[in-house]
Design an enzyme around this catalytic site. Structure first.
Site, PDB file in Angstrom:
ATOM      1  N   CYS A  73       0.831  -1.218   0.000  1.00 56.73           N
ATOM      2  CA  CYS A  73       0.000   0.000   0.000  1.00 56.73           C
ATOM      3  C   CYS A  73       0.860   1.261   0.000  1.00 56.73           C
ATOM      4  O   CYS A  73       1.528   1.578   0.990  1.00 56.73           O
ATOM      5  CB  CYS A  73      -0.916  -0.028   1.223  1.00 56.73           C
ATOM      6  SG  CYS A  73      -1.909   1.447   1.415  1.00 56.73           S
ATOM      7  N   ASP A 127      11.648 -14.423   2.424  1.00 58.47           N
ATOM      8  CA  ASP A 127      13.014 -13.982   2.101  1.00 58.47           C
ATOM      9  C   ASP A 127      14.019 -14.211   3.226  1.00 58.47           C
ATOM     10  O   ASP A 127      15.226 -14.217   2.998  1.00 58.47           O
ATOM     11  CB  ASP A 127      13.021 -12.489   1.731  1.00 58.47           C
ATOM     12  CG  ASP A 127      12.140 -12.187   0.533  1.00 58.47           C
ATOM     13  OD1 ASP A 127      11.910 -13.106  -0.278  1.00 58.47           O
ATOM     14  OD2 ASP A 127      11.679 -11.040   0.407  1.00 58.47           O
ATOM     15  N   MET A 169      13.516 -16.788  -5.510  1.00 59.41           N
ATOM     16  CA  MET A 169      13.166 -15.476  -4.942  1.00 59.41           C
ATOM     17  C   MET A 169      14.060 -15.130  -3.753  1.00 59.41           C
ATOM     18  O   MET A 169      14.944 -15.887  -3.381  1.00 59.41           O
ATOM     19  CB  MET A 169      11.710 -15.483  -4.512  1.00 59.41           C
ATOM     20  CG  MET A 169      10.738 -15.179  -5.621  1.00 59.41           C
ATOM     21  SD  MET A 169       9.080 -14.962  -4.935  1.00 59.41           S
ATOM     22  CE  MET A 169       8.269 -14.190  -6.327  1.00 59.41           C
ATOM     23  N   ARG A 171      14.334 -11.400  -2.940  1.00 57.54           N
ATOM     24  CA  ARG A 171      14.559  -9.956  -3.056  1.00 57.54           C
ATOM     25  C   ARG A 171      16.063  -9.664  -3.035  1.00 57.54           C
ATOM     26  O   ARG A 171      16.773 -10.224  -3.855  1.00 57.54           O
ATOM     27  CB  ARG A 171      13.832  -9.204  -1.940  1.00 57.54           C
ATOM     28  CG  ARG A 171      13.436  -7.788  -2.319  1.00 57.54           C
ATOM     29  CD  ARG A 171      12.664  -7.139  -1.211  1.00 57.54           C
ATOM     30  NE  ARG A 171      11.301  -7.585  -1.159  1.00 57.54           N
ATOM     31  CZ  ARG A 171      10.302  -7.098  -1.893  1.00 57.54           C
ATOM     32  NH1 ARG A 171      10.550  -6.114  -2.737  1.00 57.54           N
ATOM     33  NH2 ARG A 171       9.083  -7.548  -1.792  1.00 57.54           N
ATOM     34  N   GLU A 187      26.145 -27.008  -8.080  1.00 57.52           N
ATOM     35  CA  GLU A 187      27.552 -26.794  -8.456  1.00 57.52           C
ATOM     36  C   GLU A 187      27.988 -25.373  -8.074  1.00 57.52           C
ATOM     37  O   GLU A 187      29.162 -25.130  -7.802  1.00 57.52           O
ATOM     38  CB  GLU A 187      27.746 -27.020  -9.966  1.00 57.52           C
ATOM     39  CG  GLU A 187      28.012 -28.463 -10.371  1.00 57.52           C
ATOM     40  CD  GLU A 187      26.905 -29.424  -9.970  1.00 57.52           C
ATOM     41  OE1 GLU A 187      25.725 -29.056 -10.081  1.00 57.52           O
ATOM     42  OE2 GLU A 187      27.226 -30.540  -9.536  1.00 57.52           O
ATOM     43  N   ARG A 211      34.947 -32.790 -15.529  1.00 52.79           N
ATOM     44  CA  ARG A 211      35.124 -33.807 -14.476  1.00 52.79           C
ATOM     45  C   ARG A 211      34.158 -34.974 -14.641  1.00 52.79           C
ATOM     46  O   ARG A 211      34.086 -35.862 -13.805  1.00 52.79           O
ATOM     47  CB  ARG A 211      34.934 -33.155 -13.098  1.00 52.79           C
ATOM     48  CG  ARG A 211      36.150 -32.349 -12.646  1.00 52.79           C
ATOM     49  CD  ARG A 211      35.952 -31.790 -11.255  1.00 52.79           C
ATOM     50  NE  ARG A 211      35.023 -30.674 -11.267  1.00 52.79           N
ATOM     51  CZ  ARG A 211      34.246 -30.322 -10.235  1.00 52.79           C
ATOM     52  NH1 ARG A 211      34.288 -31.010  -9.123  1.00 52.79           N
ATOM     53  NH2 ARG A 211      33.431 -29.299 -10.325  1.00 52.79           N
ATOM     54  N   LYS A 213      30.787 -34.880 -14.777  1.00 52.77           N
ATOM     55  CA  LYS A 213      29.456 -34.806 -14.167  1.00 52.77           C
ATOM     56  C   LYS A 213      28.397 -34.904 -15.264  1.00 52.77           C
ATOM     57  O   LYS A 213      28.647 -34.546 -16.421  1.00 52.77           O
ATOM     58  CB  LYS A 213      29.291 -33.487 -13.410  1.00 52.77           C
ATOM     59  CG  LYS A 213      30.134 -33.408 -12.134  1.00 52.77           C
ATOM     60  CD  LYS A 213      29.629 -32.305 -11.228  1.00 52.77           C
ATOM     61  CE  LYS A 213      30.365 -32.291  -9.899  1.00 52.77           C
ATOM     62  NZ  LYS A 213      29.681 -31.514  -8.866  1.00 52.77           N
ATOM     63  N   ARG A 256       5.979 -19.184  -3.181  1.00 54.67           N
ATOM     64  CA  ARG A 256       5.168 -18.576  -2.124  1.00 54.67           C
ATOM     65  C   ARG A 256       3.816 -19.258  -1.977  1.00 54.67           C
ATOM     66  O   ARG A 256       3.114 -19.051  -0.993  1.00 54.67           O
ATOM     67  CB  ARG A 256       4.947 -17.095  -2.453  1.00 54.67           C
ATOM     68  CG  ARG A 256       5.910 -16.226  -1.751  1.00 54.67           C
ATOM     69  CD  ARG A 256       5.759 -14.760  -1.945  1.00 54.67           C
ATOM     70  NE  ARG A 256       4.525 -14.197  -2.332  1.00 54.67           N
ATOM     71  CZ  ARG A 256       4.416 -12.998  -2.923  1.00 54.67           C
ATOM     72  NH1 ARG A 256       5.510 -12.309  -3.190  1.00 54.67           N
ATOM     73  NH2 ARG A 256       3.255 -12.505  -3.226  1.00 54.67           N
TER      74      ARG A 256
HETATM   75  O1  F6P Z   1       9.159 -10.495  -0.268  1.00 49.35           O
HETATM   76  C1  F6P Z   1       8.653 -11.672  -0.793  1.00 49.35           C
HETATM   77  C2  F6P Z   1       8.808 -11.699  -2.288  1.00 49.35           C
HETATM   78  O2  F6P Z   1       8.259 -12.909  -2.765  1.00 49.35           O
HETATM   79  C3  F6P Z   1      10.233 -11.530  -2.815  1.00 49.35           C
HETATM   80  O3  F6P Z   1      10.982 -12.707  -2.730  1.00 49.35           O
HETATM   81  C4  F6P Z   1       9.982 -11.061  -4.221  1.00 49.35           C
HETATM   82  O4  F6P Z   1      11.064 -10.286  -4.694  1.00 49.35           O
HETATM   83  C5  F6P Z   1       8.754 -10.201  -4.072  1.00 49.35           C
HETATM   84  O5  F6P Z   1       8.107 -10.628  -2.883  1.00 49.35           O
HETATM   85  C6  F6P Z   1       7.793 -10.305  -5.211  1.00 49.35           C
HETATM   86  O6  F6P Z   1       6.796  -9.364  -4.980  1.00 49.35           O
HETATM   87  P1  F6P Z   1       5.378  -9.389  -5.709  1.00 49.35           P
HETATM   88  O7  F6P Z   1       4.622 -10.567  -5.156  1.00 49.35           O
HETATM   89  O8  F6P Z   1       4.759  -8.100  -5.327  1.00 49.35           O
HETATM   90  O9  F6P Z   1       5.641  -9.554  -7.161  1.00 49.35           O
END
Ligand code: F6P
Length: 322
Positions: A73, A127, A169, A171, A187, A211, A213, A256
């Site tokens: 917000c 995060d 993710m 951030r 790796e 190597r 892999k 998420r």
């Molecule tokens: O802070 C949580 C997070 O999922 C971060 O890892 C990611 O950069 C961001 O939110 C993504 O935000 P939005 O859901 O607003 O795209």
């Protein structure tokens, strides 16, 4: 304290519902009325409140997302917006607020505290970049989702002799990438906290191929200077042959979504209950978090003034075990 409210804010995190449930039920048990605020600070500013009973939070502990809704917000970032929110709280006779969220959300709760309103934060973000909690709600689930993705990518990568860039993710924080890399036997790990030159990653991929892999997995944090797209573009431009053919996968919001792990449900239940208990007991202006294996409160002013650091020994471990 007769009436408290609870909201979830910022990016949702698996376990938020368990935290809401704990706030509501601990509040009612502690003799206060509990109100929910829909859609985070947006609902606070726009008067989107409703009274919650113990039954409103039945059957939600296992559900991902947040039944209250969440938002980022902009209005609440202004003084006028915050005052509007405070007026709504006062109009509903609310004496205390629980804010479940990460860095941005707790910056907001600190601003409310500065205006003299009792507020308690609950540490919640996938995060794991929030000072005041060793681990935050949602991290365990997100990490396990990223790990499952790496495990799955490994089988197809091996079948085709490919290298995969897997972007996770986080951030500006490399925690999820680093832990995914260690747990997934990657790796290499590329994180914002340590500058890694793309040619170093190129060498690691070539060396893995030489190597013998069958694949190479490079876990890349979204906030790294060279994210997966930039690394892929670099290799396209500068390498004729890395040994392995290269593919790139960005996990994004998949991390998420979905149901919270047992760990996140328990952590969220404990932190949510602790937040309601704090408010009712007169302790506010703090974040409830998990420090050294126990619930701990940290003043919100301290939370927002500090940056959580990553344990660099873990980065060394990831390098050692590649
Ligand atoms: O802070 C949580 C997070 O999922 C971060 O890892 C990611 O950069 C961001 O939110 C993504 O935000 P939005 O859901 O607003 O795209």
């Amino acid at each position: 304290m007769r009436r408290i409210a609870v909201l979830t804010s910022g990016g949702d995190a698996p376990g938020m519902n368990a935290a809401i449930r704990a706030v509501v039920r601990t509040g009612i048990e502690g003799g206060v009325e509990v109100f929910g605020v829909r859609n985070g600070y947006h609902g606070l500013v726009n008067d989107n409140f409703f009274q919650m009973g113990a039954r409103n939070v039945g059957g939600i502990i296992q559900r991902g997302g947040t039944i209250l809704g969440s938002a980022r917000c902009l209005e609440f970032k202004t003084e006028a917006g915050r005052k509007k929110g405070l007026r709504c709280l006062n109009q509903h006779g609310i004496d205390g607020l629980v804010v479940i969220g990460g860095n941005g959300s707790q910056t907001g709760s600190n601003e409310i505290a500065k205006l003299g309103f009792p507020v308690v934060g609950v540490a919640s973000t996938i995060d794991n970049d929030l000072y005041g909690s060793d681990v935050t709600i949602g991290v365990d689930t997100a990490l396990n989702i990223a790990l499952e993705a790496v495990d799955r990518l490994k089988t197809t990568a091996s079948s085709h002799q490919r290298a995969f860039l897997v972007e996770v993710m986080g951030r500006d924080c490399g925690y999820l990438a680093l832990m995914t890399g260690i747990a997934g036997g990657a790796e290499a790990v590329v994180i914002p906290e340590i500058e890694t030159k793309p040619e170093e990653i190129g060498e690691i991929i070539e060396s893995a191929y030489e190597r013998g892999k069958s694949h190479a997995i490079i876990v890349v944090a979204e906030g790294a200077k060279y994210d997966a797209a930039k690394l892929a573009a670099y290799f396209e431009e500068n390498y004729e042959d890395l040994g392995f053919k290269l593919r790139s996968t960005t996990l994004g919001h998949v991390q998420r979504g979905g149901d919270p792990s047992a760990y996140d449900r328990i952590l969220a239940s404990r932190l949510g209950a602790a937040a309601a208990t704090c408010l009712i007991g007169g302790e506010h202006g703090v974040l409830t978090g998990w420090i050294n294996g126990a619930i701990a409160t940290t003043p919100l002013a301290e939370v927002v003034a500090h940056k959580k650091t990553l344990d660099m020994e873990l980065f060394e471990l990831a390098r050692l075990l590649d």
